[in-house]
Enzyme design. Structure first.
Site, mmCIF file in Angstrom:
data_model
loop_
_atom_site.group_PDB
_atom_site.id
_atom_site.type_symbol
_atom_site.label_atom_id
_atom_site.label_comp_id
_atom_site.label_asym_id
_atom_site.label_seq_id
_atom_site.Cartn_x
_atom_site.Cartn_y
_atom_site.Cartn_z
ATOM 1 N N GLU A 267 1.225 -0.484 -5.043
ATOM 2 C CA GLU A 267 0.256 0.566 -5.300
ATOM 3 C C GLU A 267 1.038 1.867 -5.330
ATOM 4 O O GLU A 267 1.412 2.410 -4.285
ATOM 5 C CB GLU A 267 -0.810 0.655 -4.212
ATOM 6 N N ASP B 121 0.831 -1.203 0.000
ATOM 7 C CA ASP B 121 0.000 0.000 0.000
ATOM 8 C C ASP B 121 0.869 1.258 0.000
ATOM 9 O O ASP B 121 1.855 1.345 0.731
ATOM 10 C CB ASP B 121 -0.868 -0.029 1.266
#
Ligand code: GLC
Length: 528
Positions: A240, A198
């Site tokens: 990401e 993330d």
């Protein structure tokens, strides 16, 4: 070929998927009951949104323990049983790991904020001077005014790129790096097949930069990769990083950093091309996408659990996208649009299929978002991104077959509107109907897997066609597929050399002479 290059990924929000113990929240027991469905669909790898302990101020992206499982999801044993079941079916499972920040409820932050001389003070980034790092943009624009938040206990400010309840970890502290590597190792030891990392561009801070994609960040990620290569070969790291292609390239390194990155810039351009009936944005972005190392792969997607981000488009294109796809201002969030695929497509089955056809035939490994395979809707009355995270619609049963809770205590309401309501729109109905969207998506998945050359074959545009044609060859020594797409609301005829040698994989009996016709928003996969 490494497994990740040719995998079909399925992004799944565990809380929303299936409730196995009747408390109104999805959990691991519930997921296990639905693994047959995912296998039937053709999913190769499940990606779970964060499953760690968390106060859930950002649906688990605010971690309060990297080792515990959130109690409503089950115990660690439930996770292990699920992982075994996934593996027994020949599928893989990756989990989200939130490296950039923790929850403000994490014991590290609780200790760090206590006093300036706390032993964990340096786990986070503190300052008296909120003019620091002025060049860093604010990501959650609709809620946050600054990337600094005040902490009364010491009168200093801490750095956060997302909600102020998500303080950024200080990667300049080697202990933070060690702790994160320890967490990575813990999950790899349990047997996960990899991670979605993330928010990785933001790990380090340096004055005079925008604090994104810094060399120090790449150095740390290379360390994580080396650990995987040395001790856990076959596991995969997916970033990401919502960045332009040229800024994404360093995340692949020389094939020695991350195995995969989401291709954020292509995503909004698929929507733009469809809206304008003009392929130009899509061709443009692939032309600006450099070749990636051979063991790497793009992760491509249409929608995910966040707003449809418009960060990677120009200001003008963003206005266009908002006006076209989000005329209702409630649908706009930060720099994006908080809607699911089907509502964005006006629930037009032709467009929903067309977008999936692009997803499955363009370069990259497709990542599906749970519920989009049945064309689920969203709920704009829910705040933030919650409207695209409602319970999976399994059947026309109480609570959409998602939960058998006796109370009404669902974590979020099921969708009941006349178009997208679970009474009609659900997995059971679509499984029973061979002409349903679900069956078509499944067919595409299976064809795509069969034609494994689509994973890494070359993409060659079909020239001399109208702008509304987004058409290309996918070529490799193993096979060739001509993919035709009509972005316009009127029929399209395309002349195709040697088309008598082509077979439409969806309609094998059809014969072509010199040209191929497509209905409005039609598509064809022609095998050579
Ligand atoms: C990522 C996640 C998003 C989350 C944010 C902060 O962008 O996709 O859902 O809010 O990181 O962790």
């Amino acid at each position: 070929m490494d497994w990740h290059t040719n995998a079909i990924f399925y992004e799944l929000y565990l809380r929303a998927f299936n409730d196995g113990n009747g408390d109104g929240h999805g959990d691991f027991t519930g997921l296990r009951q639905r693994l047959d469905y995912l296998q039937w669909l053709g999913v190769d790898c499940i990606w779970l949104l964060p499953i760690n302990q968390s106060p859930l101020k950002d649906d688990g992206y605010d971690v309060s323990s990297y080792y515990g499982i959130h109690p409503t999801y089950g115990q660690l044993e439930d996770f292990m049983m699920t992982l075994d079941e996934v593996h027994r079916r020949g599928m893989k499972l990756i989990v989200d790991i939130v490296m950039n920040h923790t929850s403000d409820q994490h014991p590290w932050f609780q200790e760090s904020r206590r006093a300036k001389d706390s032993p964990l003070r340096d786990f986070y980034v503190w300052t008296d001077d909120t003019d620091k790092y002025k060049e860093a943009r604010i990501i959650f624009l609709d809620t946050e005014r600054s990337n600094w938040a005040y902490s009364a206990s010491t009168g200093q400010y801490y750095w956060h790129r997302f909600y102020s309840s998500q303080p950024d970890l200080n990667y300049d502290n080697p202990k933070v790096q060690e702790e994160m590597i320890r967490a990575v190792r813990f999950w790899l030891d349990l047997g996960v097949d990899g991670f979605r990392l993330d928010a990785v561009p933001y790990l380090f801070e340096r004055e005079g930069t925008n604090n994104e994609n810094l060399p120090e960040t790449h150095e740390f990620l290379k360390k994580v990769r080396k650990l995987v290569d040395d001790e856990y070969p076959g596991r995969m790291l997916l970033a990401e990083a919502n960045q332009w292609p040229q800024d994404l390239m360093p995340y692949f390194g020389a094939g020695d950093e991350l195995h995969m990155c989401f291709h954020f810039p292509i995503m909004p351009r698929l929507y733009m091309a469809l809206a304008k009936g003009d392929r130009t944005p899509v061709r443009g972005i692939w032309a600006n996408t450099p070749e990636i190392p051979e063991n790497c792969q793009w992760a491509t997607f249409l929608r995910n659990h966040d707003e449809l981000t418009l960060e990677m488009v120009t200001e003008e294109d963003r206005q266009f996208m908002w006006e076209y796809y989000a005329p209702d201002h409630r649908a706009r969030l930060n720099l994006g649009i908080r809607r699911r695929l089907a509502p964005l497509m006006g629930n037009d089955r032709r467009k929903i299929e067309l977008m999936h056809s692009l997803l499955f035939t363009m370069p990259g490994a497709p990542v599906l978002y749970y519920g989009d395979e049945i064309g689920m809707g969203d709920d704009l009355n829910l705040p933030d991104r919650n409207g695209v995270r409602t319970p999976m619609q399994w059947a026309d049963e109480p609570h959409a077959g998602f939960s058998n809770t006796q109370s009404d205590a669902l974590y979020a309401p099921v969708i009941r509107d006349p178009i997208y309501g679970f009474q009609n729109l659900n997995v059971a109905n679509q499984q029973a109907d061979s002409g349903s969207l679900l069956h078509r998506i499944r067919e595409m998945i299976h064809l795509r897997k069969e034609m494994s050359f689509l994973a890494q074959g070359r993409l060659t545009w079909l020239e001399d066609t109208p702008l509304s044609s987004l058409s290309y060859w996918r070529n490799s020594p193993e096979g060739r597929l001509l993919c035709l797409h009509n972005l316009a609301d009127e029929p399209l005829t395309i002349s195709v050399p040697e088309c008598e040698l082509l077979t439409d994989v969806f309609a094998p009996d059809e014969k072509f002479v010199a040209e191929v016709s497509l209905p409005p928003y039609g598509y064809r996969w022609l095998r050579y």
